[in-house]
Every structure is written in C-alpha cells, then in structure tokens.
Design a protein around this motif. Structure first.
Motif, PDB file in Angstrom:
ATOM      1  N   HIS A 180       5.865   6.257  -7.069  1.00  0.00           N
ATOM      2  CA  HIS A 180       5.440   5.495  -8.251  1.00  0.00           C
ATOM      3  C   HIS A 180       6.392   4.338  -8.573  1.00  0.00           C
ATOM      4  O   HIS A 180       6.627   4.012  -9.725  1.00  0.00           O
ATOM      5  CB  HIS A 180       5.279   6.423  -9.461  1.00  0.00           C
ATOM      6  CG  HIS A 180       4.187   7.437  -9.273  1.00  0.00           C
ATOM      7  ND1 HIS A 180       2.902   7.240  -9.705  1.00  0.00           N
ATOM      8  CD2 HIS A 180       4.190   8.646  -8.649  1.00  0.00           C
ATOM      9  CE1 HIS A 180       2.158   8.284  -9.371  1.00  0.00           C
ATOM     10  NE2 HIS A 180       2.909   9.149  -8.729  1.00  0.00           N
ATOM     11  N   HIS A 181       6.912   3.701  -7.520  1.00  0.00           N
ATOM     12  CA  HIS A 181       7.802   2.550  -7.702  1.00  0.00           C
ATOM     13  C   HIS A 181       7.170   1.247  -7.208  1.00  0.00           C
ATOM     14  O   HIS A 181       7.881   0.279  -6.940  1.00  0.00           O
ATOM     15  CB  HIS A 181       9.140   2.793  -7.005  1.00  0.00           C
ATOM     16  CG  HIS A 181       9.977   3.837  -7.676  1.00  0.00           C
ATOM     17  ND1 HIS A 181      10.501   3.675  -8.940  1.00  0.00           N
ATOM     18  CD2 HIS A 181      10.352   5.079  -7.269  1.00  0.00           C
ATOM     19  CE1 HIS A 181      11.174   4.754  -9.278  1.00  0.00           C
ATOM     20  NE2 HIS A 181      11.100   5.630  -8.289  1.00  0.00           N
ATOM     21  N   LEU A 182       5.842   1.209  -7.115  1.00  0.00           N
ATOM     22  CA  LEU A 182       5.144  -0.042  -6.821  1.00  0.00           C
ATOM     23  C   LEU A 182       4.951  -0.797  -8.137  1.00  0.00           C
ATOM     24  O   LEU A 182       4.302  -0.301  -9.050  1.00  0.00           O
ATOM     25  CB  LEU A 182       3.783   0.249  -6.166  1.00  0.00           C
ATOM     26  CG  LEU A 182       2.925  -0.965  -5.783  1.00  0.00           C
ATOM     27  CD1 LEU A 182       3.644  -1.849  -4.781  1.00  0.00           C
ATOM     28  CD2 LEU A 182       1.575  -0.503  -5.229  1.00  0.00           C
ATOM     29  N   LYS A 183       5.555  -1.981  -8.235  1.00  0.00           N
ATOM     30  CA  LYS A 183       5.576  -2.705  -9.513  1.00  0.00           C
ATOM     31  C   LYS A 183       4.798  -4.017  -9.511  1.00  0.00           C
ATOM     32  O   LYS A 183       4.455  -4.535 -10.574  1.00  0.00           O
ATOM     33  CB  LYS A 183       7.037  -2.999  -9.915  1.00  0.00           C
ATOM     34  CG  LYS A 183       7.888  -1.758 -10.123  1.00  0.00           C
ATOM     35  CD  LYS A 183       7.361  -0.893 -11.254  1.00  0.00           C
ATOM     36  CE  LYS A 183       8.226   0.337 -11.483  1.00  0.00           C
ATOM     37  NZ  LYS A 183       7.632   1.246 -12.470  1.00  0.00           N
ATOM     38  N   MET A 184       4.542  -4.590  -8.333  1.00  0.00           N
ATOM     39  CA  MET A 184       3.828  -5.864  -8.264  1.00  0.00           C
ATOM     40  C   MET A 184       3.013  -5.911  -6.976  1.00  0.00           C
ATOM     41  O   MET A 184       3.422  -5.345  -5.964  1.00  0.00           O
ATOM     42  CB  MET A 184       4.809  -7.044  -8.339  1.00  0.00           C
ATOM     43  CG  MET A 184       4.141  -8.411  -8.432  1.00  0.00           C
ATOM     44  SD  MET A 184       5.320  -9.773  -8.661  1.00  0.00           S
ATOM     45  CE  MET A 184       5.745  -9.584 -10.396  1.00  0.00           C
ATOM     46  N   MET A 185       1.879  -6.580  -7.038  1.00  0.00           N
ATOM     47  CA  MET A 185       0.994  -6.680  -5.877  1.00  0.00           C
ATOM     48  C   MET A 185       0.492  -8.106  -5.716  1.00  0.00           C
ATOM     49  O   MET A 185      -0.092  -8.676  -6.638  1.00  0.00           O
ATOM     50  CB  MET A 185      -0.207  -5.744  -6.066  1.00  0.00           C
ATOM     51  CG  MET A 185      -1.298  -5.877  -5.024  1.00  0.00           C
ATOM     52  SD  MET A 185      -0.882  -5.153  -3.438  1.00  0.00           S
ATOM     53  CE  MET A 185      -1.090  -3.397  -3.828  1.00  0.00           C
ATOM     54  N   THR A 186       0.726  -8.693  -4.538  1.00  0.00           N
ATOM     55  CA  THR A 186       0.116  -9.976  -4.195  1.00  0.00           C
ATOM     56  C   THR A 186      -1.178  -9.716  -3.437  1.00  0.00           C
ATOM     57  O   THR A 186      -1.192  -8.943  -2.471  1.00  0.00           O
ATOM     58  CB  THR A 186       1.060 -10.823  -3.318  1.00  0.00           C
ATOM     59  OG1 THR A 186       2.169 -11.265  -4.103  1.00  0.00           O
ATOM     60  CG2 THR A 186       0.336 -12.049  -2.770  1.00  0.00           C
ATOM     61  N   TYR A 187      -2.256 -10.351  -3.882  1.00  0.00           N
ATOM     62  CA  TYR A 187      -3.552 -10.166  -3.233  1.00  0.00           C
ATOM     63  C   TYR A 187      -4.427 -11.391  -3.490  1.00  0.00           C
ATOM     64  O   TYR A 187      -4.184 -12.166  -4.421  1.00  0.00           O
ATOM     65  CB  TYR A 187      -4.250  -8.895  -3.758  1.00  0.00           C
ATOM     66  CG  TYR A 187      -4.580  -8.939  -5.243  1.00  0.00           C
ATOM     67  CD1 TYR A 187      -5.880  -9.136  -5.685  1.00  0.00           C
ATOM     68  CD2 TYR A 187      -3.577  -8.811  -6.205  1.00  0.00           C
ATOM     69  CE1 TYR A 187      -6.187  -9.183  -7.042  1.00  0.00           C
ATOM     70  CE2 TYR A 187      -3.862  -8.864  -7.555  1.00  0.00           C
ATOM     71  CZ  TYR A 187      -5.163  -9.059  -7.969  1.00  0.00           C
ATOM     72  OH  TYR A 187      -5.450  -9.118  -9.314  1.00  0.00           O
ATOM     73  N   ALA A 188      -5.436 -11.558  -2.640  1.00  0.00           N
ATOM     74  CA  ALA A 188      -6.393 -12.650  -2.798  1.00  0.00           C
ATOM     75  C   ALA A 188      -7.465 -12.209  -3.784  1.00  0.00           C
ATOM     76  O   ALA A 188      -8.271 -11.331  -3.489  1.00  0.00           O
ATOM     77  CB  ALA A 188      -7.006 -13.001  -1.445  1.00  0.00           C
ATOM     78  N   GLY A 189      -7.470 -12.821  -4.949  1.00  0.00           N
ATOM     79  CA  GLY A 189      -8.380 -12.402  -6.008  1.00  0.00           C
ATOM     80  C   GLY A 189      -9.841 -12.554  -5.660  1.00  0.00           C
ATOM     81  O   GLY A 189     -10.693 -11.810  -6.153  1.00  0.00           O
ATOM     82  N   ASP A 190     -10.156 -13.510  -4.780  1.00  0.00           N
ATOM     83  CA  ASP A 190     -11.548 -13.752  -4.431  1.00  0.00           C
ATOM     84  C   ASP A 190     -12.104 -12.732  -3.451  1.00  0.00           C
ATOM     85  O   ASP A 190     -13.310 -12.723  -3.177  1.00  0.00           O
ATOM     86  CB  ASP A 190     -11.712 -15.164  -3.855  1.00  0.00           C
ATOM     87  CG  ASP A 190     -10.746 -15.446  -2.715  1.00  0.00           C
ATOM     88  OD1 ASP A 190      -9.582 -14.992  -2.802  1.00  0.00           O
ATOM     89  OD2 ASP A 190     -11.133 -16.121  -1.742  1.00  0.00           O
TER      90      ASP A 190
END
Length: 379
Positions: free
Chosen positions: A159-169
C-alpha cells in the motif's frame, strides 16, 4: 541543533539574519537576529525547505528496476547531496512478473528501518500509456489502464503506491475515479489526448500532469493537446524537468509565465546513470547512452529519463525565469507537499513542522541537507 546567521526563506518573507532551532525531528523555533547559544554558523547562506522530488527513478547506479536488494536504501542515502529530503521513487514499464518482483522489494523496503532522505512511496509510470507518446518505454509492454493489475500493485507495494502516470484518453474516467478513491494521485501523461479529452479527468479530480511538454500532445491550434488542457486550468500542478535539456529556456519561461510559480513542481525524472560516468546503461530493459546530463535511448536517440541532479534543475529554473526565492520554494517544496496532502507536516519552514531543510551557498549549491532532524548530507 541550532543553525544561525542564515538567510531563511519562509513562505512569504525572507529573514535576512535568522536562526532556526531543531529539536528531535521537528523545527522548534525560527527567528530574526542572533542567538547566544552554540550552533552552526552558516555565514549568510540560505536555508530553504528540503526539496521534494515527486518523479525520480534513481541515480548513482540504482533505480526501481536495477541494483541489488539494497538499491532503494542506496538511493535514499545518496540523494541528500541534491538537497532532496523527500521523494517518490518512480518505476518504468516492465513485464508483470518483473513488476511484481520489484514492487514487492519496494514494499519490504518501505516497511523497514530506513536511513537517509525519506521515500514517500512509489510513482508508477507505465505501462498504462499511449504508444504514440511512449518516450523511453517498451512499446510491446504497453496496455490500457487496468484496475485489476493496479490493485495487485497496491498489494505488492504494501500500500505504498502514491502516484500513477497514465494516458487519460485510454480509459473512460473509471480508472481516474479508482485512483482517487484509493488515495493515489492521478497524473496524466505519455498521452496523445486532446485538451477536450482531459476535461473528464479534470472534473473527476485529476489535477496533476507528468513532465509538461515531454511525452504528450502539445500546442497545435487545430488539435490542442494535453499541454493546452494543463495550461487552461490554473489549478493543475505541472511537473517540469528544468534541466535545460528536456525543455528549452524559452519554454521554461513560458511555463513560468502562464502557470505561475504556484502551479509548477520541479522534478528530475533522473535514472540510474545520474551521478555516474558517461557511458552505456539500461533504463528498465532498454539500452541507453549517457553523455553529460543527457540520457538517450541507444536505438533511436530519444530522451530516456535524465541525468541531472535536483539542485541543478533548481539553479536552471532560477536562471531562466528569474523567480524570487519565495517563488522558488513553491516550485521545489510547497506545491507538491500540498498536492500530496503532507503540507501540515513538511514543505515549508515553520515551528512544529518536520525539520526538512536544505542549506545552499550563494550560488545555490547544496552545503547541507537535513531530513527530519538528521543531517543526511554535509559538503
């Protein structure tokens, strides 16, 4: 610990001849003038809030994917020399088996006694990104945003995932909602989306954009992309790689003018070759070549992470924008602390906050870094 005879940069003012008292892991007092007690005489040097890098893969021979079982600790002990007191360690796109192994190792590290600068958690960059804007990510491993896989990553990381980069589209908004519900900061990036497509995620609460201009649709008058969406919404915090390589000086000035210091956070996006000699390395499983502070894919010359230190990026941003010191600490510390909901604890210098601070000389080179009251670097 007492630091005295310093220029102390507070949120809205600068103490020209100030002192700062640390007790245990917190700031006990800050004041103007001299103190009679023994302390460290800084001889007019700067004290700033410690830098917070929300997007750094690694450096000094290690990153999320490479190095031995102690790689996360190795990085934490090395990164203080850049003035960083807290950071999010970023992953790159890998196959699921490797992903599980790396995130489990990270989860173990986060739950052990640690030394050095303090990792706040993981920033997962890939594989949920667009092929057209993949940058230095392995195209054959890219997939659409996947809630089931992300749930596994959350478990693997303790439970140490704090940020996620992803393609919103590449999703309909459900993935953005899922991240927000799980207190993971959604960061839109590596996407070819239209500015209009960004609206659905913005309205759901996505207010963070991964390394503005790099790896995304840009400013095209007949096809306005994510850059335009991020600029049109003043309250979207944009990451900026201000190394002078990823963005030209004119673009750094442009971002500063249109977004304002209140809506920028300086990052490094640095990879494992930072701090090492020029030569050939790997980013994930992709061969790269480091030349000075520039790192490129060996196959096609595309920029692959970065080789510059955080303090270099701070000096570069100051040089090209002429930002004031009060504006500078917004871009290095205050804004991202607010974004990560830790501003009540850190991100600025104030009594009862954590003693996270960096001492800089007159040319903004790092002299000393203190993370939660402990000296983690001294020149």
């Amino acid at each position: 610990m007492i630091l005295k005879n310093a220029k102390i940069v507070l949120e809205d003012e600068i103490l020209e001849n100030g002192y700062l008292i640390i007790h245990d892991n917190k700031i006990k007092a800050i004041g103007q003038g001299s103190v009679v007690e023994d302390g460290i005489d800084l001889k007019g040097k700067w004290i700033l809030p410690g830098f917070i890098d929300c997007h750094v893969h690694g450096g000094y021979g290690v990153d999320f994917e490479t190095g031995d079982q102690d790689r996360f600790q190795t990085f934490a002990k090395a990164v203080g020399q850049e003035g960083i007191t807290k950071y999010l360690q970023a992953s790159v796109t890998t196959d699921v088996v490797t992903m599980e192994k790396n995130f489990k190792a990270f989860g173990v590290y986060m739950n052990t006694k640690r030394e050095g600068s303090i990792c706040l958690g993981a920033h997962m960059e890939g594989p949920f990104i667009a092929v057209e804007k993949k940058g230095a990510h392995d195209e054959k491993l890219l997939i659409k945003p996947n809630i089931e896989l992300t749930n596994q990553v959350i478990e693997w990381s303790n439970h140490h995932l704090k940020m996620m980069t992803y393609a919103g589209d590449l999703q309909d908004g459900s993935f953005t909602k899922f991240l927000i519900e799980n207190k993971i900061e959604p960061s839109i990036g590596h996407t070819n989306m239209l500015a209009s497509e960004f609206e659905k995620d913005y309205l759901l609460g996505a207010k963070h954009v991964t390394h503005l201009f790099n790896g995304m649709s840009g400013i095209e008058h007949q096809r306005p992309g994510l850059v335009v969406g991020a600029i049109n919404h003043r309250d979207v915090l944009v990451e900026v790689i201000s190394d002078g390589i990823h963005l030209q000086p004119e673009i750094l000035r442009f971002i500063y003018q249109v977004k304002g210091a209140e809506n920028i956070c300086i990052i490094t996006d640095a990879m494992n070759a930072k701090g090492l000699a020029d030569g050939e390395y790997f980013l994930g499983q992709l061969p790269v070549i480091k030349t000075g502070m520039k790192v490129c894919l060996k196959s096609n010359g595309v920029l692959a992470g970065a080789g510059a230190t955080y303090d270099h990026n701070v000096r570069t941003m100051k040089k090209y924008t002429n930002a004031s010191m009060n504006e500078l600490i917004k871009m290095t510390s205050i804004n991202i602390a607010k974004q990560l909901n830790i501003f009540d604890q850190t991100g600025s210098l104030a009594p009862n906050k954590l003693a996270d601070l960096v001492v800089l000389d007159h040319d903004l080179n790092v002299e000393m870094t203190i993370a939660e009251g402990k000296i983690v670097y001294e020149k």
